[in-house]
Design a protein around this motif. Structure first.
Motif, PDB file in Angstrom:
ATOM      1  N   PRO A 166      -0.598  -1.130   4.530  1.00  0.00           N
ATOM      2  CA  PRO A 166      -0.499  -0.689   5.994  1.00  0.00           C
ATOM      3  C   PRO A 166      -1.403   0.662   6.172  1.00  0.00           C
ATOM      4  N   ASP A 167      -1.991   0.781   7.308  1.00  0.00           N
ATOM      5  CA  ASP A 167      -2.930   1.885   7.586  1.00  0.00           C
ATOM      6  C   ASP A 167      -1.952   2.989   7.936  1.00  0.00           C
ATOM      7  N   LEU A 168      -1.966   3.932   7.210  1.00  0.00           N
ATOM      8  CA  LEU A 168      -0.961   5.110   7.524  1.00  0.00           C
ATOM      9  C   LEU A 168      -1.677   6.163   8.514  1.00  0.00           C
TER      10      LEU A 168
END
Length: 142
Positions: A138-140
């Motif tokens: 996931p893109d944090l």
């Protein structure tokens, strides 16, 4: 061409790249000799198949697998499976199992083997088992 070797853990990947390459080349040479003996012209390619065979207007792709153990299963890449499942391709699976060789020698020289030849090979979904997954992180920063 992923290769299998029986070791203390059972069937597994050959870790020594020189031995892996020698077994791969041995299996490919046996397959090349087989097809040339039947009048095919053989071209070694590598991806998404190992050999491209032509005879007149016929064209056949050959996926070659080599193993020092029994031929109970082989590892396939997603591209190898997709290529074989494409109805526009004529694909054979050529497996050389029980390849012998003294692992202590350098260079490693494989010999022999038992051939299992699967002409017009189409891997069925029920015969495929996933061994790995790719997980997209996931893109944090969002």
């Amino acid at each position: 061409m992923p290769l299998l070797e029986l070791d203390r853990r059972g069937a597994g990947y050959i870790s020594d790249p020189k031995k892996r390459k020698a077994i791969e080349e041995h299996a490919e040479q046996l397959a090349t000799t087989h097809y040339e003996g039947k009048g095919w012209t053989v071209e070694k390619l590598g991806k998404p198949y190992d050999l491209r065979c032509t005879r007149g207007t016929e064209e056949r792709y050959v996926e070659v697998k080599g193993t020092t153990g029994a031929a109970t299963s082989v590892e396939l890449t997603i591209n190898e499976v997709l290529h074989a499942q494409d109805k526009n391709n004529s694909v054979d699976l050529y497996v050389v199992s029980d390849i012998r060789g003294d692992t202590a020698t350098d260079p490693y020289t494989p010999s022999g083997g038992t051939v299992s030849h699967y002409p017009d090979w189409e891997p069925a979904e029920e015969d495929l088992r996933p061994r790995k997954y790719e997980y997209r992180l996931p893109d944090l920063t969002a």
